[in-house]
Design a protein around this motif. Structure first.
Motif, PDB file in Angstrom:
ATOM      1  N   LEU A   5       0.848  -1.190   0.000  1.00  0.00           N
ATOM      2  CA  LEU A   5       0.000   0.000   0.000  1.00  0.00           C
ATOM      3  C   LEU A   5       0.881   1.236   0.000  1.00  0.00           C
ATOM      4  CD1 LEU A   5      -2.620  -1.046   2.705  1.00  0.00           C
ATOM      5  CD2 LEU A   5      -2.725  -1.379   0.230  1.00  0.00           C
ATOM      6  N   VAL A   6       0.522   2.177  -0.837  1.00  0.00           N
ATOM      7  CA  VAL A   6       1.221   3.457  -0.920  1.00  0.00           C
ATOM      8  C   VAL A   6       0.173   4.543  -0.759  1.00  0.00           C
ATOM      9  CG1 VAL A   6       2.609   4.987  -2.368  1.00  0.00           C
ATOM     10  CG2 VAL A   6       2.944   2.517  -2.498  1.00  0.00           C
ATOM     11  N   TYR A   7       0.392   5.445   0.209  1.00  0.00           N
ATOM     12  CA  TYR A   7      -0.556   6.535   0.413  1.00  0.00           C
ATOM     13  C   TYR A   7       0.165   7.706   1.065  1.00  0.00           C
ATOM     14  CZ  TYR A   7      -0.599   4.572   5.130  1.00  0.00           C
ATOM     15  OH  TYR A   7      -0.227   4.094   6.362  1.00  0.00           O
ATOM     16  N   GLY A   8      -0.450   8.867   0.979  1.00  0.00           N
ATOM     17  CA  GLY A   8       0.186  10.023   1.586  1.00  0.00           C
ATOM     18  C   GLY A   8      -0.516  11.321   1.280  1.00  0.00           C
TER      19      GLY A   8
ATOM     20  N   LEU B 297      -4.643  20.366   0.978  1.00  0.00           N
ATOM     21  CA  LEU B 297      -4.045  19.039   1.071  1.00  0.00           C
ATOM     22  C   LEU B 297      -4.396  18.234  -0.171  1.00  0.00           C
ATOM     23  CD1 LEU B 297      -4.911  18.201   4.769  1.00  0.00           C
ATOM     24  CD2 LEU B 297      -2.767  19.121   3.867  1.00  0.00           C
ATOM     25  N   ILE B 298      -3.390  17.589  -0.732  1.00  0.00           N
ATOM     26  CA  ILE B 298      -3.581  16.728  -1.898  1.00  0.00           C
ATOM     27  C   ILE B 298      -3.270  15.306  -1.434  1.00  0.00           C
ATOM     28  CG2 ILE B 298      -2.821  16.199  -4.232  1.00  0.00           C
ATOM     29  CD1 ILE B 298      -1.896  19.185  -4.394  1.00  0.00           C
ATOM     30  N   GLN B 299      -4.315  14.494  -1.275  1.00  0.00           N
ATOM     31  CA  GLN B 299      -4.134  13.123  -0.810  1.00  0.00           C
ATOM     32  C   GLN B 299      -4.009  12.178  -1.995  1.00  0.00           C
ATOM     33  OE1 GLN B 299      -7.221  14.667  -0.034  1.00  0.00           O
ATOM     34  NE2 GLN B 299      -6.942  15.327   2.060  1.00  0.00           N
ATOM     35  N   PHE B 300      -3.343  11.053  -1.762  1.00  0.00           N
ATOM     36  CA  PHE B 300      -3.216  10.040  -2.810  1.00  0.00           C
ATOM     37  C   PHE B 300      -3.094   8.672  -2.157  1.00  0.00           C
ATOM     38  CE2 PHE B 300       0.916  11.691  -1.743  1.00  0.00           C
ATOM     39  CZ  PHE B 300       1.688  10.566  -1.564  1.00  0.00           C
ATOM     40  N   ALA B 301      -3.442   7.632  -2.916  1.00  0.00           N
ATOM     41  CA  ALA B 301      -3.333   6.265  -2.420  1.00  0.00           C
ATOM     42  C   ALA B 301      -3.346   5.288  -3.586  1.00  0.00           C
ATOM     43  CB  ALA B 301      -4.482   5.952  -1.466  1.00  0.00           C
ATOM     44  N   GLY B 302      -2.700   4.153  -3.374  1.00  0.00           N
ATOM     45  CA  GLY B 302      -2.705   3.086  -4.365  1.00  0.00           C
ATOM     46  C   GLY B 302      -2.353   1.760  -3.721  1.00  0.00           C
ATOM     47  N   SER B 303      -2.830   0.694  -4.317  1.00  0.00           N
ATOM     48  CA  SER B 303      -2.543  -0.664  -3.888  1.00  0.00           C
ATOM     49  C   SER B 303      -1.792  -1.356  -5.032  1.00  0.00           C
ATOM     50  CB  SER B 303      -3.862  -1.388  -3.597  1.00  0.00           C
ATOM     51  OG  SER B 303      -3.634  -2.751  -3.350  1.00  0.00           O
TER      52      SER B 303
ATOM     53  N   TYR C 134       3.741  23.413  -6.620  1.00  0.00           N
ATOM     54  CA  TYR C 134       3.963  24.275  -5.455  1.00  0.00           C
ATOM     55  C   TYR C 134       3.598  23.461  -4.225  1.00  0.00           C
ATOM     56  CZ  TYR C 134       4.108  28.453  -8.426  1.00  0.00           C
ATOM     57  OH  TYR C 134       4.443  29.399  -9.358  1.00  0.00           O
ATOM     58  N   TRP C 135       4.502  23.361  -3.237  1.00  0.00           N
ATOM     59  CA  TRP C 135       4.214  22.604  -2.015  1.00  0.00           C
ATOM     60  C   TRP C 135       5.162  23.009  -0.893  1.00  0.00           C
ATOM     61  CZ3 TRP C 135       8.427  19.619  -0.621  1.00  0.00           C
ATOM     62  CH2 TRP C 135       9.336  19.329  -1.635  1.00  0.00           C
ATOM     63  N   ARG C 136       4.754  22.670   0.324  1.00  0.00           N
ATOM     64  CA  ARG C 136       5.576  22.909   1.509  1.00  0.00           C
ATOM     65  C   ARG C 136       6.260  21.624   1.983  1.00  0.00           C
ATOM     66  NH1 ARG C 136       4.663  27.993   3.211  1.00  0.00           N
ATOM     67  NH2 ARG C 136       2.644  28.904   2.781  1.00  0.00           N
ATOM     68  N   SER C 137       5.528  20.526   1.948  1.00  0.00           N
ATOM     69  CA  SER C 137       6.089  19.234   2.331  1.00  0.00           C
ATOM     70  C   SER C 137       5.244  18.129   1.715  1.00  0.00           C
ATOM     71  CB  SER C 137       6.137  19.079   3.859  1.00  0.00           C
ATOM     72  OG  SER C 137       4.823  19.027   4.385  1.00  0.00           O
ATOM     73  N   ALA C 138       5.813  16.929   1.704  1.00  0.00           N
ATOM     74  CA  ALA C 138       5.088  15.768   1.189  1.00  0.00           C
ATOM     75  C   ALA C 138       5.482  14.557   2.023  1.00  0.00           C
ATOM     76  CB  ALA C 138       5.416  15.534  -0.283  1.00  0.00           C
ATOM     77  N   THR C 139       4.528  13.663   2.222  1.00  0.00           N
ATOM     78  CA  THR C 139       4.767  12.442   2.985  1.00  0.00           C
ATOM     79  C   THR C 139       4.180  11.265   2.226  1.00  0.00           C
ATOM     80  OG1 THR C 139       4.622  13.685   5.052  1.00  0.00           O
ATOM     81  CG2 THR C 139       4.424  11.292   5.205  1.00  0.00           C
ATOM     82  N   VAL C 140       4.971  10.195   2.114  1.00  0.00           N
ATOM     83  CA  VAL C 140       4.521   8.960   1.471  1.00  0.00           C
ATOM     84  C   VAL C 140       4.713   7.816   2.461  1.00  0.00           C
ATOM     85  CG1 VAL C 140       4.972   7.277  -0.364  1.00  0.00           C
ATOM     86  CG2 VAL C 140       5.083   9.726  -0.864  1.00  0.00           C
ATOM     87  N   HIS C 141       3.683   7.019   2.629  1.00  0.00           N
ATOM     88  CA  HIS C 141       3.750   5.804   3.442  1.00  0.00           C
ATOM     89  C   HIS C 141       3.789   4.611   2.497  1.00  0.00           C
ATOM     90  CE1 HIS C 141       2.657   7.760   7.295  1.00  0.00           C
ATOM     91  NE2 HIS C 141       2.085   8.620   6.464  1.00  0.00           N
TER      92      HIS C 141
ATOM     93  N   HIS D  39       7.425   1.957   5.779  1.00  0.00           N
ATOM     94  CA  HIS D  39       8.400   3.014   5.528  1.00  0.00           C
ATOM     95  C   HIS D  39       7.656   4.331   5.379  1.00  0.00           C
ATOM     96  CE1 HIS D  39      11.573   0.051   4.391  1.00  0.00           C
ATOM     97  NE2 HIS D  39      10.500  -0.662   4.114  1.00  0.00           N
ATOM     98  N   VAL D  40       8.219   5.397   5.935  1.00  0.00           N
ATOM     99  CA  VAL D  40       7.648   6.735   5.790  1.00  0.00           C
ATOM    100  C   VAL D  40       8.709   7.627   5.163  1.00  0.00           C
ATOM    101  CG1 VAL D  40       6.619   8.722   6.948  1.00  0.00           C
ATOM    102  CG2 VAL D  40       6.187   6.407   7.830  1.00  0.00           C
ATOM    103  N   PHE D  41       8.382   8.191   4.009  1.00  0.00           N
ATOM    104  CA  PHE D  41       9.281   9.097   3.292  1.00  0.00           C
ATOM    105  C   PHE D  41       8.722  10.502   3.411  1.00  0.00           C
ATOM    106  CE2 PHE D  41       9.717   4.948   1.523  1.00  0.00           C
ATOM    107  CZ  PHE D  41      11.057   4.828   1.188  1.00  0.00           C
TER     108      PHE D  41
END
Length: 141
Positions: free
Chosen positions: A6-9, A66-72, A95-102, A111-113
């Motif tokens: 699973l990838v989401y963030g 907030l721009i959310q995303f997810a995938g399996s 344009y962004w301040r930060s991003a997080t991917v799980h 893993h958290v990036f």
């Protein structure tokens, strides 16, 4: 059954007190995500994976859009460098301040990036980003 990953963030986008500047930020980010299209090679990164905030201020956005995303995926960790390259290419155009991917994997843990930029926010075209990774793995007896 094969290994599921699973990838989401979330991408913490940029807002502005200037209405026109804020609209420009939102439209630029929207265009970058929509340019991904609906089809991609594995490991895919497509526009359908994202939930885009509206062009205009709306409910659900106090200050930070907030721009959310997810995938399996099927075992995406074996192609993780390719996925990260695609994601960072997207970030370069936004344009962004930060991003997080799980990244949650059955065999390799969680893993958290996290991406941060220098200064107040990232400007499209700028390559200056910092990424940090944390890994959690539970061992069973």
């Amino acid at each position: 059954m094969d290994q599921e990953s699973l990838v989401y963030g979330v991408v913490r986008a940029v807002s502005s007190t200037d209405r026109f500047e804020s609209l420009h930020f939102r439209q630029t980010n929207r265009n970058a995500i929509l340019a991904l299209g609906q089809h991609d090679e594995f490991p895919y990164l497509t526009a359908d994976m994202f939930r885009l905030p509206g062009i205009h201020e709306e409910q659900g956005t106090y200050v930070t859009p907030l721009i959310q995303f997810a995938g399996s995926y099927r075992a995406v960790e074996y192609e993780w460098e390719r996925w990260l390259t695609k994601f960072e290419r997207l970030l370069v155009s936004m344009y962004w301040r930060s991003a997080t991917v799980h990244l949650e994997t059955e065999l390799n843990g969680h893993h958290v990036f996290s991406w941060t930029c220098h200064g107040d926010h990232h400007v499209p075209g700028s390559q200056v980003m910092q990424v940090h990774c944390e890994w959690e793995h539970e061992l069973g007896l």
